[in-house]
Every structure is written in C-alpha cells, then in structure tokens.
Motif scaffolding. Sequence first.
Motif, PDB file in Angstrom:
ATOM      1  N   UNK A 134       9.758 -72.814 -16.353  1.00 23.15           N
ATOM      2  CA  UNK A 134       9.010 -73.600 -17.338  1.00 23.15           C
ATOM      3  C   UNK A 134       8.416 -74.849 -16.715  1.00 23.15           C
ATOM      4  N   UNK A 135       9.150 -75.469 -15.808  1.00 25.13           N
ATOM      5  CA  UNK A 135       8.654 -76.669 -15.133  1.00 25.13           C
ATOM      6  C   UNK A 135       7.446 -76.341 -14.253  1.00 25.13           C
ATOM      7  N   UNK A 175       2.817 -56.898 -11.319  1.00 30.58           N
ATOM      8  CA  UNK A 175       2.451 -56.514 -12.686  1.00 30.58           C
ATOM      9  C   UNK A 175       2.479 -57.723 -13.621  1.00 30.58           C
ATOM     10  N   UNK A 176       3.455 -58.608 -13.418  1.00 28.87           N
ATOM     11  CA  UNK A 176       3.546 -59.802 -14.266  1.00 28.87           C
ATOM     12  C   UNK A 176       2.326 -60.711 -14.074  1.00 28.87           C
ATOM     13  N   UNK A 177       1.856 -60.833 -12.838  1.00 27.86           N
ATOM     14  CA  UNK A 177       0.675 -61.655 -12.578  1.00 27.86           C
ATOM     15  C   UNK A 177      -0.560 -61.030 -13.211  1.00 27.86           C
ATOM     16  N   UNK A 212      -0.590 -61.661 -16.867  1.00 26.74           N
ATOM     17  CA  UNK A 212      -0.994 -63.039 -17.175  1.00 26.74           C
ATOM     18  C   UNK A 212      -2.510 -63.179 -17.144  1.00 26.74           C
ATOM     19  N   UNK A 213      -3.135 -62.598 -16.158  1.00 31.32           N
ATOM     20  CA  UNK A 213      -4.591 -62.673 -16.068  1.00 31.32           C
ATOM     21  C   UNK A 213      -5.239 -61.995 -17.284  1.00 31.32           C
ATOM     22  N   UNK A 214      -4.676 -60.873 -17.673  1.00 35.45           N
ATOM     23  CA  UNK A 214      -5.220 -60.173 -18.843  1.00 35.45           C
ATOM     24  C   UNK A 214      -5.027 -61.003 -20.102  1.00 35.45           C
ATOM     25  N   UNK A 215      -3.878 -61.641 -20.226  1.00 38.00           N
ATOM     26  CA  UNK A 215      -3.621 -62.481 -21.397  1.00 38.00           C
ATOM     27  C   UNK A 215      -4.618 -63.633 -21.467  1.00 38.00           C
ATOM     28  N   UNK A 216      -4.904 -64.255 -20.334  1.00 35.52           N
ATOM     29  CA  UNK A 216      -5.870 -65.353 -20.308  1.00 35.52           C
ATOM     30  C   UNK A 216      -7.262 -64.862 -20.693  1.00 35.52           C
ATOM     31  N   UNK A 240       1.448 -70.746 -22.532  1.00 35.05           N
ATOM     32  CA  UNK A 240       2.246 -69.591 -22.944  1.00 35.05           C
ATOM     33  C   UNK A 240       2.094 -68.438 -21.959  1.00 35.05           C
ATOM     34  N   UNK A 241       0.865 -68.157 -21.524  1.00 37.47           N
ATOM     35  CA  UNK A 241       0.638 -67.037 -20.606  1.00 37.47           C
ATOM     36  C   UNK A 241       1.317 -67.266 -19.260  1.00 37.47           C
ATOM     37  N   UNK A 242       1.213 -68.483 -18.726  1.00 32.15           N
ATOM     38  CA  UNK A 242       1.817 -68.767 -17.420  1.00 32.15           C
ATOM     39  C   UNK A 242       3.339 -68.804 -17.526  1.00 32.15           C
ATOM     40  N   UNK A 243       3.859 -69.372 -18.595  1.00 28.71           N
ATOM     41  CA  UNK A 243       5.321 -69.363 -18.784  1.00 28.71           C
ATOM     42  C   UNK A 243       5.858 -67.945 -18.850  1.00 28.71           C
ATOM     43  N   UNK A 244       5.187 -67.087 -19.609  1.00 26.69           N
ATOM     44  CA  UNK A 244       5.641 -65.696 -19.726  1.00 26.69           C
ATOM     45  C   UNK A 244       5.637 -65.006 -18.363  1.00 26.69           C
ATOM     46  N   UNK A 245       4.614 -65.275 -17.570  1.00 28.28           N
ATOM     47  CA  UNK A 245       4.548 -64.668 -16.236  1.00 28.28           C
ATOM     48  C   UNK A 245       5.702 -65.135 -15.353  1.00 28.28           C
TER      49      UNK A 245
END
Length: 437
Positions: free
Chosen positions: A271-272, A406-408, A411-415, A423-428
């Motif tokens: 998160x940080x 896959x997580x990265x 995140x790109x798709x979410x953005x 939220x997108x970067x935290x989830x990744x």
Amino acid sequence: MTGSTSDAAPAGVGRSDTGQTGPGQSGAVPEPDAPSAPGPLTGVWADLVGQRDAVTALRRAVAGGAHAMTHAWLVTGPPGSGRSNAARAFAAALQCPSGGCGRCRDCRSALSGAHPDVTLVRTEKLSIGVDEVRELVRKGAMSPTLGRYQVLVVEDADRITVQGADALLKSIEEPPARTVWVLCAPTADDVIVTIRSRCRRVGMRTPGDADVVRLLVERDGVDPAMAESAARAAQGHIGRAKALARSEEARVARGAVLRVPARLTDLGAALSIAAELVDGAAAEARKVTDELDDREKKELQEALGYGARGARPRNAAAALRSLADQQAARAKRLRRDALDRSLTELTTWYRDVLAVQTGAVDPGQVPPSSAGGSAPEPRLINVDMHEKVRVAAAASTPERTLACIDAILACREALEHNVGEVLAVEAMLVRLVGAAR
C-alpha cells in the motif's frame, strides 16, 4: 510544386479503394532514390530507424506509382516505433517538390505543423469527440491553398469515439480529390472497424537495439555506451531511449521502479509503494501542466476581455470551466502515461526473472554490444542488475513469475477502463505480494 485549386486530382493520386480516380501518368513527384536502395534513409525519412518496409510503401505512394497512392491511410505500430513520425514525414513528402528532401520550406513547415495544408492532431485528452472530428472533416473538405494535398494527420486515431467515427466515415468514404487522411494507432484493432476497413494499412515494427543506438549516437550525440544501455532498457521505444540517455532523473526514476519487487515484503509495504507510484506519476504530470495551465488561463482571460478593474465578461465563467475540464483531462492522461511507463519497467524485471528461470538467458553472461549487424541473442533487459535477477529467479518459480506479469497486465487493463489509479495499483501490488509467497 504548388497545386491548383481545381477539383481534379493531382497526378499520382490513386483512388484504388473506391475506384473514383486512377493514378496519373504524368507530373508525379520523382523519388530521390529507389525505395529499396541500401544505406541509411535520408530526408524526412531519416529518423524512421528500422522501418525500411514502411518507408518503401509510403515513398512509392509519394512517387505516384500505379495503385500506390490512396486517400486514407492507417499507420500502426507499437509505442515508440515512430508511427507518428512516419505520418508526419509522409505528409511532408506529399507536399515536397522533391518527394521529401527534408530541407525545403514545404518539408520544414509540414514537419513542424506550420504548413497551411497539413493538419496535425494529437489529443491531450482521453478521447477525440464528435465536435473535434467534425471540425477536421470541415478542414478536409477545403482545397489546398499552397500544397498539392490537404493532409490531415490524426496521431491518436484509436481515441476517436464511436460518434466521432460516424462523423468521419463519410469523409473517408467520399473524400475530396485532394484530401489525404493519415490515421495512427497502436494496432488496426484499436480503430473502429468502419474506419479501418476503408484505410490502406502501413505497419511499423519495434526498432532493433542497433538501430536505436545508431540514431542516438549519430543524431543526438549520445555516448555509445550510454546509448547501448538506454536502447536496451527502452526496448525499441525511441523516445524513451532518448529520455534515459539524456536525463539522469529518468534513470533514477527507472531504478526506483525496478527496486519495487524487493520492497514488497507485506501488505503494508504494498500500500505504501502504491501511494509512491501514484504520487510520482502525479508529480511528473504537474511538471508539464502547472506552468502550461497558468499560461492558458491567463491567455483565455485576456481573450475574454478581463481588465484591470476586475471586469467579468458574459459567458466567461463557462469558458473558464471548459478550459479547466480540458486541463483536467490532459493531466489525467499524463498521469496515466507516467504510470504506464512504471508498469512497463516493472514488467521488464519479471520478464528477466522468467527468462532466467526457463533457461532462456544465462544471468552470468553479459551479452555483447547490439550495435553490430548480427541478430541479437536472448538476453537480459536489465543487464546491470543481473545478479539480483539471478537471486530473484532462484527464490521463486516460473508459475509465480507469470502470475506477477498477469497482475501487471490486469492493472494496465483496469486503468484503461478508468478504474481509480490508487485502487488499480494497490490491487496489483497486493497480487504481487501474494504471488511471491
């Protein structure tokens, strides 16, 4: 060569897709040299490194060869391949008496956006709406004033909305005789089907490291060793390679992103770090927008008639709100672009780890320079971190590394779908922590 204002198509214009007009047999602009000739590209094409096939197709169109020219083009290629530069070079060559010498007034003004018959469009917003497209269509309906063609270059055609595409369709289907549309997008699939089906496609490829190194050394005067490192890190993205080669700040920021995997020890760290990445992207965007926003606001106020006595002309508030909305959209895009660069750098780390885990690359073997002409061997992108890559590869498995990649990508798709940046970067990053365990 200065075109007349008649409606007849100039020599060399082929309407092969619509059957409206055949290619002319006289008055075509001669090519400076054969398109397939060996050696470096020259004139307006000089900066299109590694794109000889695309340049060949465009130069043949400029030369007026049979069925080589048409009224609508779609130039595609990955980020950094030079698709926008190719479109600008094509526009300049179409106006140039010598087919793209790069030295004449037509070439220089077309490349800079100052030519009256060349319109260059690059949106600073997330989309190109119907009103903007209608204005382009209106411009495209005009006869050229000085040049041979009315050329409209849309560098972000993938951002045209559905309503905008509907407004553009008729101009693409039934263009004026002297109008040429040049649309640019990462892939043909990024452009609405009704538009792409009516365009001739020119594909750009990712330039090789050797091509990028040569450009940085010869054009920008970069030290060969620095050019080699920047080209490898940029993975063929010419603009990114130039930034890394010439900016210590860019190299420091890249190094900070590559250290992220080692810092992902727990949920709190994730998160940080997410906050750091998002705040860093926002700060990078502010470097561009703060001064620009103030200047635009002052210019608008002066245009509206704001005076020293505090006069507030009618409709001024609406105009200022509209400007504020446009500036907010620009800032959002710049933040997203900065975040996307960070995600790309992060992907290169896990790519290197996976390459070592699968045996595709020996992390202990530093590859030779890519400046030669031979095909490059598989190698690390982050070769200066080869020992850290080796340790990370030994501590994990290919399956876990693929989960991180896959997580990265998620995140790109979410953005892209307008999920909040934090939220997108935290989830990744939370997923990266989970994959590392």
